[in-house]
Design a protein around this motif. Structure first.
Motif, mmCIF file in Angstrom:
data_model
loop_
_atom_site.group_PDB
_atom_site.id
_atom_site.type_symbol
_atom_site.label_atom_id
_atom_site.label_comp_id
_atom_site.label_asym_id
_atom_site.label_seq_id
_atom_site.Cartn_x
_atom_site.Cartn_y
_atom_site.Cartn_z
ATOM 1 N N TYR A 278 9.612 -18.364 -96.056
ATOM 2 C CA TYR A 278 9.469 -16.976 -95.635
ATOM 3 C C TYR A 278 10.523 -16.589 -94.593
ATOM 4 O O TYR A 278 10.481 -15.488 -94.043
ATOM 5 N N ALA A 279 11.485 -17.487 -94.321
ATOM 6 C CA ALA A 279 12.524 -17.208 -93.326
ATOM 7 C C ALA A 279 13.340 -15.968 -93.692
ATOM 8 O O ALA A 279 13.788 -15.225 -92.819
ATOM 9 N N LYS A 280 13.521 -15.746 -94.985
ATOM 10 C CA LYS A 280 14.337 -14.598 -95.428
ATOM 11 C C LYS A 280 13.683 -13.267 -95.088
ATOM 12 O O LYS A 280 14.345 -12.216 -95.129
ATOM 13 N N PHE A 281 12.404 -13.280 -94.720
ATOM 14 C CA PHE A 281 11.709 -12.044 -94.359
ATOM 15 C C PHE A 281 11.625 -11.838 -92.844
ATOM 16 O O PHE A 281 10.995 -10.882 -92.389
ATOM 17 N N ASP A 282 12.243 -12.740 -92.060
ATOM 18 C CA ASP A 282 12.152 -12.632 -90.610
ATOM 19 C C ASP A 282 12.681 -11.290 -90.119
ATOM 20 O O ASP A 282 13.686 -10.768 -90.622
ATOM 21 N N VAL A 283 11.996 -10.744 -89.132
ATOM 22 C CA VAL A 283 12.329 -9.430 -88.578
ATOM 23 C C VAL A 283 12.292 -9.515 -87.052
ATOM 24 O O VAL A 283 11.459 -10.223 -86.479
ATOM 25 N N VAL A 284 13.215 -8.810 -86.401
ATOM 26 C CA VAL A 284 13.196 -8.690 -84.945
ATOM 27 C C VAL A 284 12.896 -7.234 -84.613
ATOM 28 O O VAL A 284 13.541 -6.329 -85.158
ATOM 29 N N GLU A 285 11.932 -7.026 -83.751
ATOM 30 C CA GLU A 285 11.627 -5.659 -83.335
ATOM 31 C C GLU A 285 12.345 -5.345 -82.033
ATOM 32 O O GLU A 285 12.292 -6.125 -81.083
ATOM 33 N N VAL A 286 13.017 -4.209 -82.009
ATOM 34 C CA VAL A 286 13.727 -3.738 -80.819
ATOM 35 C C VAL A 286 12.917 -2.591 -80.221
ATOM 36 O O VAL A 286 12.625 -1.611 -80.904
ATOM 37 N N SER A 287 12.551 -2.706 -78.967
ATOM 38 C CA SER A 287 11.733 -1.666 -78.339
ATOM 39 C C SER A 287 12.547 -0.393 -78.125
ATOM 40 O O SER A 287 13.778 -0.422 -77.994
ATOM 41 N N HIS A 288 11.860 0.718 -78.076
ATOM 42 C CA HIS A 288 12.522 2.006 -77.820
ATOM 43 C C HIS A 288 13.187 1.983 -76.445
ATOM 44 O O HIS A 288 14.281 2.548 -76.269
ATOM 45 N N GLU A 289 12.544 1.302 -75.493
ATOM 46 C CA GLU A 289 13.077 1.264 -74.127
ATOM 47 C C GLU A 289 14.435 0.580 -74.061
ATOM 48 O O GLU A 289 15.366 1.083 -73.423
ATOM 49 N N ILE A 290 14.580 -0.574 -74.741
ATOM 50 C CA ILE A 290 15.863 -1.276 -74.694
ATOM 51 C C ILE A 290 16.937 -0.499 -75.453
ATOM 52 O O ILE A 290 18.120 -0.532 -75.088
ATOM 53 N N LEU A 291 16.540 0.244 -76.489
ATOM 54 C CA LEU A 291 17.489 1.094 -77.193
ATOM 55 C C LEU A 291 18.055 2.146 -76.248
ATOM 56 O O LEU A 291 19.281 2.335 -76.167
ATOM 57 N N ILE A 292 17.179 2.833 -75.525
ATOM 58 C CA ILE A 292 17.620 3.902 -74.623
ATOM 59 C C ILE A 292 18.443 3.332 -73.470
ATOM 60 O O ILE A 292 19.454 3.920 -73.065
ATOM 61 N N ASP A 293 18.045 2.172 -72.950
ATOM 62 C CA ASP A 293 18.829 1.529 -71.890
ATOM 63 C C ASP A 293 20.239 1.195 -72.376
ATOM 64 O O ASP A 293 21.218 1.361 -71.646
ATOM 65 N N THR A 294 20.338 0.736 -73.610
ATOM 66 C CA THR A 294 21.643 0.385 -74.173
ATOM 67 C C THR A 294 22.519 1.623 -74.345
ATOM 68 O O THR A 294 23.719 1.590 -74.052
ATOM 69 N N VAL A 295 21.913 2.713 -74.804
ATOM 70 C CA VAL A 295 22.664 3.970 -74.947
ATOM 71 C C VAL A 295 23.143 4.450 -73.583
ATOM 72 O O VAL A 295 24.296 4.877 -73.424
ATOM 73 N N ALA A 296 22.261 4.354 -72.574
ATOM 74 C CA ALA A 296 22.633 4.803 -71.223
ATOM 75 C C ALA A 296 23.759 3.940 -70.654
ATOM 76 O O ALA A 296 24.678 4.453 -70.009
#
Length: 474
Positions: A278-296
């Motif tokens: 099932y390794a091919k189905f692995d997913v990483v979730e990125v929080s909305h907060e880290i997305l906005i911090d990265t944009v900033a």
């Protein structure tokens, strides 16, 4: 070992007396050495479409099949199907030998390796995996205290059939055990055709299609799952559930069901194990907060402007608490790796102000076609920032897993060590997904930069029909 085998034989005898039809070419196997409990294996060659076993609907452990549905009909009607099944299973378990499902309960697990039962120290080994936020132990505990316990308090004479009262804490423990059993073993039970409501054109209602009760299907739930070796499937008939081979199965092969495309973090959370298939189905979730911090951090847009644009995007239903990064599959487009919502948010936040305002006036969202170098660059930074949330590196985890496996065999792993191994495999899978995504993004960014340079050298404009024409210059 003797007790394990005796319970297996008693269960098989119970199936026989319960009108379950068993193919003589299959048997129940002891797979504890593989951390798989019991499983079903073929003892002779099986052809495609051959019936493996047939389970009458009345054998399924479901609320309507328990005599509790006649004793407390209103109580069960007011509960959702999940909570109703928990209550019914607690009731049938407490009945002991008086329950028609006693031999079935005897082969169900008493302990679990699902995350619900991990210690805090063990959970910390998952590091920054988003699965830690999906366990729901506290919310389940609250539900049981507010729903299950009051029902037992008000109906003790019925629910404690033999007068064997147990404490609230013991009831809570039993409720968690039954809930975990349902999560790991239960099926969605499709209704009989006669119970479905059809419209004039012969279609079922949305409610019939979406709200399916959970039920425990003896024997069917003992098939282990494998994404690559799936060779059987459960089919629903009017009066029975039928397990059939969906491909030829050779003698000696295990018979596998399939859970669908689940990442290993969800396998661990729901079923208490992981597997490389099932390794091919692995997913990483990125929080909305880290997305906005990265944009900033990118500095191309102010915090005030970010907040203003997010307000618009939220009104358009694009903002979420987290966004998925899927494990890349060779050759697939970038849009299959990153969730469309994530790509849309980033594209909107990187748009020139005038373009964004024009889009906003039209009530539109960015179209996600080719990825610009700016979007690819920001995605790379986001992936790196997400990877930094883990306490160890990919290389650290590879060494740790190799060391753990070198010091133990699968047969002598303690429960704690086994859980550590699974935690390592989950976080290695997530870090691998991030590494592979970043490598793709770096190549994509380089290609996009060259394409944009070429665009400047050979300006074009796009017509409404999507074709390109050279623009007159000078």
């Amino acid at each position: 070992m003797i007790e394990f085998e005796e319970r297996s034989q008693a269960f098989l005898s119970w199936l026989s007396t319960s009108s379950v039809s068993l193919n003589s070419k299959i048997s129940l196997a002891d797979l504890r050495s593989q951390h798989a409990g019991r499983g079903v294996v073929a003892t002779s060659d099986i052809i495609e479409d051959e019936i493996l076993f047939t389970i009458p609907r009345e054998v399924i452990l479901i609320a309507e099949n328990s005599d509790l549905s006649a004793k407390l009909p209103q109580v069960l009607e007011e509960l959702d199907s999940w909570t109703a099944l928990i209550l019914v299973m607690m009731y049938e378990h407490l009945k002991g030998s008086a329950s028609p499902w006693k031999p079935y309960f005897d082969v169900l697990p008493l302990t679990f390796d699902t995350l619900m039962f991990w210690t805090q120290e063990e959970l910390e080994e998952l590091q920054a995996s988003a699965v830690r936020n999906k366990i729901g132990r506290d919310s389940a505990d609250k539900t049981f205290r507010e729903t299950i316990l009051p029902i037992f308090h008000s109906n003790g004479a019925i629910l404690f059939l033999n007068g064997n009262f147990i404490s609230d804490e013991e009831l809570l423990s039993l409720a968690h055990r039954m809930a975990s059993t349902i999560m790991a073993y239960a099926f969605d039970i499709e209704k009989k055709d006669g119970d479905k409501e059809f419209d004039e054109e012969g279609y079922t209602s949305d409610e019939d299609d979406e709200v399916l009760p959970k039920g425990m299907v003896p024997l069917a739930d003992m098939l282990n799952a494998d994404a690559d070796r799936n060779n059987a499937r459960l089919f629903y008939q009017e009066d029975a559930l039928v397990m059939k081979a969906i491909k030829p199965i050779a003698a000696g092969e295990e018979i596998f069901n399939d859970y669908g495309p689940l990442p290993r973090s969800d396998l661990l959370r729901r079923y208490g194990y992981v597997t490389s298939n099932y390794a091919k189905f692995d997913v990483v979730e990125v929080s909305h907060e880290i997305l906005i911090d990265t944009v900033a951090q990118n500095g191309a847009i102010s915090r005030e402007e970010i907040d203003s644009r997010l307000e618009y995007l939220d009104g358009e239903g694009i903002i979420d608490t987290g966004y998925d990064i899927c494990r890349p599959v060779p050759g697939e487009p970038i849009q299959e790796i990153f969730s469309p919502e994530l790509l849309t948010v980033i594209a909107a936040l990187l748009m020139p102000t005038a373009d964004f305002e024009q889009m906003k006036e039209r009530g539109k969202l960015p179209k996600i076609g080719s990825i610009s170098s700016k979007v690819a660059s920001l995605l790379s930074k986001l992936v790196r920032n997400r990877a930094m949330q883990y306490a160890t590196t990919f290389e650290d985890d590879e060494v740790a897993l190799s060391s753990l496996l070198a010091s133990h065999t699968q047969n002598n792993l303690s429960r704690h060590s086994y859980r550590m191994q699974m935690a390592l495999e989950v976080r290695l899978g997530e870090k691998s997904a991030l590494r592979e995504a970043e490598q793709i993004l770096q190549r994509l960014e380089a290609t996009a930069i060259e394409s944009e340079k070429d665009h400047k050298r050979n300006p074009r404009f796009h017509t409404d029909d999507g074709s390109s024409k050279k623009r007159k210059v000078g």
